[in-house]
Design an enzyme around this catalytic site. Structure first.
Site, PDB file in Angstrom:
ATOM      1  CD  GLN A 117       3.470   4.246   6.247  1.00  0.00           C
ATOM      2  OE1 GLN A 117       3.101   4.321   7.055  1.00  0.00           O
ATOM      3  NE2 GLN A 117       2.958   3.536   5.092  1.00  0.00           N
ATOM      4  CG  HIS A 179      -0.749   2.880   8.711  1.00  0.00           C
ATOM      5  ND1 HIS A 179      -1.899   2.638   8.493  1.00  0.00           N
ATOM      6  CD2 HIS A 179      -0.600   2.881   7.163  1.00  0.00           C
ATOM      7  CE1 HIS A 179      -2.452   2.007   6.503  1.00  0.00           C
ATOM      8  NE2 HIS A 179      -1.490   2.952   6.048  1.00  0.00           N
ATOM      9  CD  GLU A 282     -12.975   8.949   6.402  1.00  0.00           C
ATOM     10  OE1 GLU A 282     -14.009   8.320   6.416  1.00  0.00           O
ATOM     11  OE2 GLU A 282     -12.556   9.450   7.930  1.00  0.00           O
ATOM     12  CE1 TYR A 292     -14.828  12.489  13.930  1.00  0.00           C
ATOM     13  CE2 TYR A 292     -14.056  11.585  15.362  1.00  0.00           C
ATOM     14  CZ  TYR A 292     -14.994  13.247  14.896  1.00  0.00           C
ATOM     15  OH  TYR A 292     -15.347  14.057  16.129  1.00  0.00           O
ATOM     16  CE1 TYR A 303      -3.476   2.241  -1.231  1.00  0.00           C
ATOM     17  CE2 TYR A 303      -3.328   1.132   0.513  1.00  0.00           C
ATOM     18  CZ  TYR A 303      -2.666   2.013   0.662  1.00  0.00           C
ATOM     19  OH  TYR A 303      -2.993   3.692   1.403  1.00  0.00           O
TER      20      TYR A 303
HETATM   21 CA   LIG Z   1     -14.395   8.416   8.255  1.00  0.00          CA
END
Ligand SMILES: [Ca+2]
Length: 426
Positions: A117, A179, A282, A292, A303
């Site tokens: 990624q 990520h 989100e 968060y 997964y």
């Molecule tokens: Ca969250």
């Protein structure tokens, strides 16, 4: 839903749009309190993106083709564009009615590690670009065993980067290539926000634990949104500068992999979208010092077919609830707030790129926000069999979208990336 979308309030419209409201309205974000204020836990609407109605208000047109895995888009004051390609090239697009992709990429880029990624990700220009010609790039460096996101700034002289300076390196380094986050947003005080991913999925580990736990650790940049000055210095009013052991660049934490980040220039609200794990994507409103929740609370599951729970709870005291959740995933990418656009009815709404809706095509999602910033409706803007990677409002008020093909989108030589222009339908 037929005809033109107008601004509405209330869940009646949400229900008519196919929002699956599980258990009531969103918890209000108490913007008036200190950064560490505890927000009472509350239920959050969960949306099935494919059940959203398709917008009938958009005329779409491909204006540039032959991009190789485009990732980020930035407009220059003259209407020209910079486009990053994940494999490590920065491209120049002459703007105007018929944009033209220049054949030669920008020269002078540092070496980028393009794997998994990772690669060359976001691009943004300094708020005073007209005076200083500074641009900013985020990209991954390192190898399979130890890699991280780096941020540089450089001056754009013609088609060459000069005075390249590293202004931020994510620490700690992590294994594997998952990520990276890496999206930019400017604040009015000319500080820069950068989203940083949590480092990856299990079994990827660091310090004897799954690396995702880094998102809750204040001594790590992983799973954070960070804030720095335009030269990399640390703002003295960052929320954790006086917290012992904390990284002073941290602005907010508990994020999984935020690849959408945007500030509303009118309300000052900052929005971020992040990828969940098999659902649980989100939209959050970002405030300094707030947590968060990832991975303590999430609507996503591991997964695999077993769909193992990651968290027993989806909300908890002291953790910020999202404004919206998508399950199944939309795989959210670039994000922008609609201001000064040709889409008058969408003023103040948020556009979120989606790489992959329900394992199928990508799309833009328009999120209708009321004046208080509450989500009151959503719709899909379908662009066919593409992954939507970034979205920006052009100086001409049109919406510009970067896409790639659904498959083989980052294989070397696959020039299936496109730049689209969206205009209001007649
Ligand atoms: Ca969250």
């Amino acid at each position: 839903m037929q005809g033109r979308i107008r601004h509405h309030t209330g869940l009646g419209w949400a229900a008519c749009l196919g929002l699956s409201v599980l258990s009531g309205p969103v918890t209000a974000q108490d913007t008036g309190r200190a950064p560490t204020a505890i927000v009472a836990p509350g239920p959050t609407p969960v949306t099935r993106a494919l059940s959203l109605p398709a917008s009938s208000q958009v005329r779409s047109q491909v204006v540039v083709s032959d991009l190789e895995a485009p990732w980020g888009l930035a407009f220059l004051p003259n209407g020209d564009m910079l486009v990053t390609e994940l494999l490590g090239q920065l491209r120049y697009v002459k703007g105007g009615a018929n944009p033209v992709l220049e054949a030669e990429p920008i020269a002078g880029l540092p070496k980028v590690t393009a794997a998994g990624q990772g690669g060359l990700m976001d691009v943004t220009i300094h708020p005073d670009f007209s005076r200083n010609q500074l641009i900013y790039l985020s990209f991954s460096v390192g190898d399979e065993a130890a890699n991280h996101t780096r941020v540089i700034r450089a001056r754009l002289e013609g088609r060459t980067l000069v005075d390249v300076q590293t202004i931020f390196d994510v620490s700690p380094a992590k294994p594997r290539f998952q990520h990276f986050g890496s999206r930019f947003a400017w604040l009015p005080d000319k500080t820069l926000l950068i989203s940083i991913g949590d480092g990856g999925n299990p079994p990827t580990s660091l310090d004897g634990a799954f690396i995702r736990q880094q998102a809750q650790k204040l001594d790590s940049h992983l799973g954070k949104i960070i804030r720095i000055h335009d030269d990399g210095r640390i703002p003295s009013d960052n929320p954790f500068v006086t917290t012992p052991g904390a990284r002073p660049e941290i602005y907010s934490y508990g994020h999984r992999n935020a690849q959408g980040l945007a500030r509303d220039p009118v309300t000052g609200r900052i929005y971020a979208t992040e990828h969940g794990s098999q659902g649980g994507d989100e939209l959050n409103q970002i405030e300094a010092g707030a947590n968060y929740g990832w991975p303590k609370v999430t609507y996503g599951v591991e997964y695999g077919a077993a769909r193992t729970l990651i968290s027993a709870e989806q909300t908890a005291p002291g953790l910020r609830d999202p404004l919206a959740v998508w399950s199944p995933a939309i795989a959210p990418s670039g994000l922008t707030v609609v201001r000064k656009s040709a889409f008058k009815a969408w003023e103040g709404d948020v556009l979120a790129g989606g790489l992959r809706l329900d394992q199928g095509r990508g799309a833009l999602i328009r999120i209708d926000l009321d004046r208080a910033g509450k989500v009151v409706g959503q719709e899909r803007i379908d662009l066919g069999e593409v992954r939507v990677r970034d979205v920006r409002i052009g100086p001409d008020g049109q919406i510009y979208v970067l896409t790639t093909a659904m498959r083989n989108f980052r294989d070397k030589g696959q020039r299936n990336g496109q730049l689209w222009r969206l205009s209001p339908a007649d």
